[in-house]
Design an enzyme around this catalytic site. Structure first.
Site, mmCIF file in Angstrom:
data_model
loop_
_atom_site.group_PDB
_atom_site.id
_atom_site.type_symbol
_atom_site.label_atom_id
_atom_site.label_comp_id
_atom_site.label_asym_id
_atom_site.label_seq_id
_atom_site.Cartn_x
_atom_site.Cartn_y
_atom_site.Cartn_z
ATOM 1 N N HIS A 46 17.018 -9.425 32.388
ATOM 2 C CA HIS A 46 16.028 -10.501 32.432
ATOM 3 C C HIS A 46 16.274 -11.452 31.269
ATOM 4 O O HIS A 46 16.969 -11.100 30.301
ATOM 5 C CB HIS A 46 14.609 -9.931 32.359
ATOM 6 C CG HIS A 46 14.300 -9.208 31.089
ATOM 7 N ND1 HIS A 46 13.973 -9.850 29.922
ATOM 8 C CD2 HIS A 46 14.285 -7.880 30.805
ATOM 9 C CE1 HIS A 46 13.760 -8.971 28.967
ATOM 10 N NE2 HIS A 46 13.940 -7.758 29.476
ATOM 11 N N SER B 211 17.142 -4.393 29.202
ATOM 12 C CA SER B 211 17.036 -5.536 28.302
ATOM 13 C C SER B 211 18.230 -5.608 27.340
ATOM 14 O O SER B 211 19.377 -5.671 27.786
ATOM 15 C CB SER B 211 15.705 -5.461 27.541
ATOM 16 O OG SER B 211 15.466 -6.648 26.827
#
Length: 282
Positions: free
Chosen positions: A153, A130
């Site tokens: 993501h 992340s």
């Protein structure tokens, strides 16, 4: 004989074995640093390389539950400033094993590392997921362990949303900041990074991609696959190269100010800067 025995007994009573020996450091400051920051030392004169760890979840403006393993950005940023100001610290090594966390806090740490004048090397061990991706690519040179992964993501949020269009626009701008930072500090293209970010079918109940160590290097996110030995060797090489460059720059800067030395025959004489001084008057 009795006098000598009394003297020896009195000396034994005055001994203080609990006092630390000369040159031995007290253990309390090191233990406090270990408990508060998860580190055994602060930037100091013990070594020319400062090692920093970013583990667990990166904590932002809100305090996370006590059972979470967190890295607080208000601890990391002052340490980076102290390492930048310390003249004895010549390089930084950052170890990452993080699941991500607060976007703005992660970007703040990444920008701090990228803006430092001293060489930095990052190592992803375990995971750099992340918002840990921008931190991993923010250094001068980056490594990733062969078994480590990096999850790419889109930005997510939870909780009450007031004004869906405005919130979506804000999140889209925030996401573009992350994309621009990663692309500008690595060799991956914007198209490739967005393709990994919005890929469907690979992550359970989510969109994105989990990139392994070798694939991260293949995509251009990280520079090489390696561990602590390779990272230290690379950091020392960068430090030595900068030492030589600074030394050569100092010599070149002093050259134009070399004194003029006339020759005894009256012929044109060159200074150390390579310019002719002209003929001397007879």
């Amino acid at each position: 004989m009795e006098q000598y025995s009394n003297l020896s007994s009195s000396n034994e009573e005055t001994e203080t074995p609990d006092q630390p020996e000369i040159g031995q450091r007290p253990a309390l400051p090191a233990m406090e640093a270990l408990q508060q920051l998860g580190q055994t030392s602060m930037p100091g004169g013990e070594s020319n390389i400062f090692c920093m760890t970013i583990i667990g979840q990166i904590e932002g403006h809100l305090i996370l539950p006590p059972q979470n393993k967190t890295t607080k950005y208000e601890h990391i940023i002052p340490q980076l400033v102290a390492a930048e100001q310390n003249p004895r610290i010549e390089g930084l090594m950052i170890l990452l094993n993080t699941v991500g966390g607060d976007v703005e806090a992660g970007l703040a740490i990444a920008e701090m590392i990228a803006s430092m004048s001293k060489p930095t090397v990052t190592i992803v061990i375990g995971g750099g997921h992340s918002i840990g991706v921008p931190i991993a690519v923010s250094s001068t040179y980056s490594y990733i362990a062969e078994s480590a992964t990096m999850t790419i993501h889109p930005i997510r949020m939870s909780g009450l949303v007031i004004g869906v269009p405005q919130t979506f626009e804000y999140m889209e701008k925030m996401q573009e900041r992350v994309v621009r930072f990663v692309v500008s500090h690595s060799r991956i293209t914007e198209e490739q990074f967005k393709e990994l970010m919005f890929k469907t079918g690979e992550l359970n109940r989510d969109i994105g991609t989990a990139v392994g160590g070798a694939d991260a290097v293949k995509y251009g996110l990280m520079d090489a696959v390696g561990g602590i030995g390779e990272a230290l060797k690379q950091l020392n090489t960068i430090i030595e190269t900068r030492r030589q460059q600074n030394g050569n720059a100092g010599i070149q800067q002093q050259a134009p100010y070399a004194p003029f030395i006339p020759s005894a025959t009256g012929t044109p004489t060159e200074t150390l800067s390579g310019e002719h001084s002209g003929e001397l008057s007879q």
